[in-house]
Design an enzyme around this catalytic site. Structure first.
Site, short mmCIF file in Angstrom:
data_model
loop_
_atom_site.label_atom_id
_atom_site.label_comp_id
_atom_site.label_asym_id
_atom_site.label_seq_id
_atom_site.Cartn_x
_atom_site.Cartn_y
_atom_site.Cartn_z
N CYS A 1 0.72 -1.29 0.07
CA CYS A 1 -0.08 0.11 -0.17
C CYS A 1 0.76 1.26 -0.02
O CYS A 1 0.25 2.18 0.12
CB CYS A 1 -0.99 -0.09 1.12
SG CYS A 1 -0.23 -0.48 2.66
N CYS B 1 -1.79 -2.86 8.74
CA CYS B 1 -1.59 -1.84 9.31
C CYS B 1 -0.85 -1.71 10.68
O CYS B 1 0.15 -1.46 11.22
CB CYS B 1 -2.48 -0.82 9.38
SG CYS B 1 -3.23 -0.58 7.73
#
Lengths: 230, 135
Positions: B37, B107
Site C-alpha cells: 500500500c 497496518c
C-alpha cells in the site's frame, strides 16, 4: 479418471479424447496437448493454462516474437466468425478459447504480469508482503520523498526540485530492477530442479514487490506534481 | 469501508507526531514500509538508560487512516513501559483496541514491526558506545 459433466465434457479441463470423433492422443505421447483434434480437426475444450494454451515452454524469458506469431496464428484459427456454422459446442469452445487467447497474450507479453502469473500458478500468495522485502536505504529515501510531497501538498513549491530529482532517481531504480528481473528470469529458465526454481521465484517475488512499491511512488509524485502545476 | 471511532480519533488527533534526534544514543529509530500500500512509518523511542523505561515516543506515518492510528496508539502504549515490556506488544492488541477490520490488520503488523525495529536500533546503539566526539 474421466468424469463427465452434463454436457459430456471431461471435468477439470484436461481432455484426452476428442469430444466428436473419440480420437485419443494419449497413446502417442509425442503429440502435444492440442487445441484441435489431430484426427478430425475439431476444436477441443481449451486449456486454461496460458503456457499450455500457447504450447510454450514454462519460461520467464519468453521469446516475444514467437509469442506474437502464435497469437496471430491462433487468432485466425479461433476467431468465432469461423464457427458461425459449427456445432453449438464448438462455437462455445471458440468463444472460450478466444477469451483465453486474449487474456493469455496480454499477460504473457508483459514481463511483470507474466512473472506474477507464474508465481501465482506456482502457489505463491502475491498479497502477502512484509516490510522486510523493502531495503532500509530505500525506506529512508521514501520517507524523505513523502516529507517533500507533504510540503508540496501544503502549497510549498520549494519542494518541487527535490521531487523532480527523486522521481528521476526512482525511475533509474526501476530500470535497474528490470535488469535484475531479466537476469533472474534467465536463471529460472536454466534451472531444471523444482526446488531451485522455487528459490528463484521467491527472489523474483521480492524484486516484484520492490518494483511495485517504487512504481507507485513514481506515479504518486507524477500525480502531485501535475496537480500542483509543476 | 467505515473506520471505527477510535481510528478516526487517532487519525484526526494523532498523538505524539514528530521526531526525536536519531543521533541521540538514547533514541531508537524504526523505519518500516509496506510495499502493497506504499505506507511508510517512522517510530522513535527515547529510553532512560538507568531505568530502561521508555520516556518518550514519536511517530510520523505516511499512509492510510489505520496505519496512522496504529502507530499513534503504539506510541501511547510505549510511553512508561520498559524496553522488555515494549517488545511484548503484539499487533493483536492494536487490532482489538482500534477494532481494525481484517483488511487493515497489516497496518497493525507494520506498527509492531516499527516498535521492534526501534528497540533493535536502540539496543544496537547501547552495545556500541557512542563516539567520543559527540560529547
Amino acid at each position: 479418471m474421466n468424469e463427465l459433466n452434463i454436457l459430456g465434457e471431461p471435468a477439470g479441463g484436461e481432455h484426452h479424447h476428442c469430444w466428436r470423433c473419440g480420437h485419443d492422443p494419449a497413446p502417442e505421447p509425442a503429440e502435444p496437448l492440442s487445441l484441435f483434434c489431430q484426427f478430425c480437426n475439431t476444436l477441443q475444450p481449451p486449456v486454461p493454462d496460458y503456457y499450455a494454451f500457447f504450447n510454450l515452454p514454462r519460461e520467464l524469458a519468453l521469446d516475444l516474437a514467437e509469442l506474437q506469431r502464435k497469437f496471430y496464428a491462433l487468432s485466425r484459427l479461433l476467431h468465432p466468425d469461423r464457427y458461425t456454422r459449427a456445432a453449438e459446442r464448438e462455437r462455445k469452445y471458440s468463444l472460450e478459447a478466444t477469451a483465453i487467447l486474449n487474456d493469455g497474450y496480454r499477460v504473457l507479453r508483459d514481463p511483470v504480469e507474466r512473472a506474477e502469473y507464474v508465481l501465482k500458478e506456482a502457489g505463491f500468495d502475491l498479497g502477502e508482503q512484509r516490510s522486510r522485502d523493502v531495503p532500509p536505504e530505500l525506506l529512508e529515501e521514501v520517507f524523505e520523498l513523502n516529507m517533500a510531497l507533504d510540503e508540496l501538498k501544503s502549497g510549498d513549491q520549494s519542494a518541487v526540485p527535490q521531487l523532480v530529482e527523486s522521481r528521476a532517481s526512482f525511475q533509474q531504480m526501476l530500470g535497474e530492477i528490470d535488469g535484475e528481473l531479466a537476469g533472474q528470469f534467465r536463471r529460472h529458465d536454466h534451472s531444471e530442479a523444482r526446488e531451485a526454481r522455487h528459490t528463484i521465484l521467491e527472489q523474483i517475488r521480492k524484486i516484484l514487490n520492490r518494483r511495485r512499491y517504487i512504481r507507485n511512488l513514481v506515479s504518486e509524485v507524477d500525480r502531485q506534481l501535475t496537480a500542483h502545476g509543476a | 469501508m467505515a473506520y471505527s471511532d477510535k481510528v478516526l480519533d487517532h487519525y484526526n488527533n494523532p498523538r505524539n507526531v514528530g521526531s526525536l534526534d536519531k543521533k541521540d544514543p538514547s533514541v531508537g529509530t524504526g523505519l518500516v514500509g509496506a510495499p502493497e500500500c506504499g505506507d511508510v512509518m517512522k517510530l522513535q523511542i527515547k529510553v532512560n538508560a538507568d531505568t530502561g523505561i521508555i520516556e518518550d515516543a514519536k511517530f510520523k506515518t505516511f499512509g492510510c487512516g489505520s496505519a496512522i492510528a496504529s502507530s499513534s496508539l503504539a506510541t501511547e502504549m510505549l510511553k512508561g513501559k520498559t524496553v522488555e515490556e515494549a517488545l511484548a506488544i503484539k499487533n493483536t492488541e492494536l487490532v482489538n483496541e482500534l477494532s481494525l477490520p481484517p483488511v487493515k490488520i497489516h497496518c497493525s503488523v507494520l506498527a509492531e514491526d516499527a516498535i521492534k525495529a526501534a528497540i533493535q536500533d536502540y539496543k544496537a546503539k547501547a552495545e556500541t558506545p557512542a563516539p567520543a566526539a559527540t560529547a
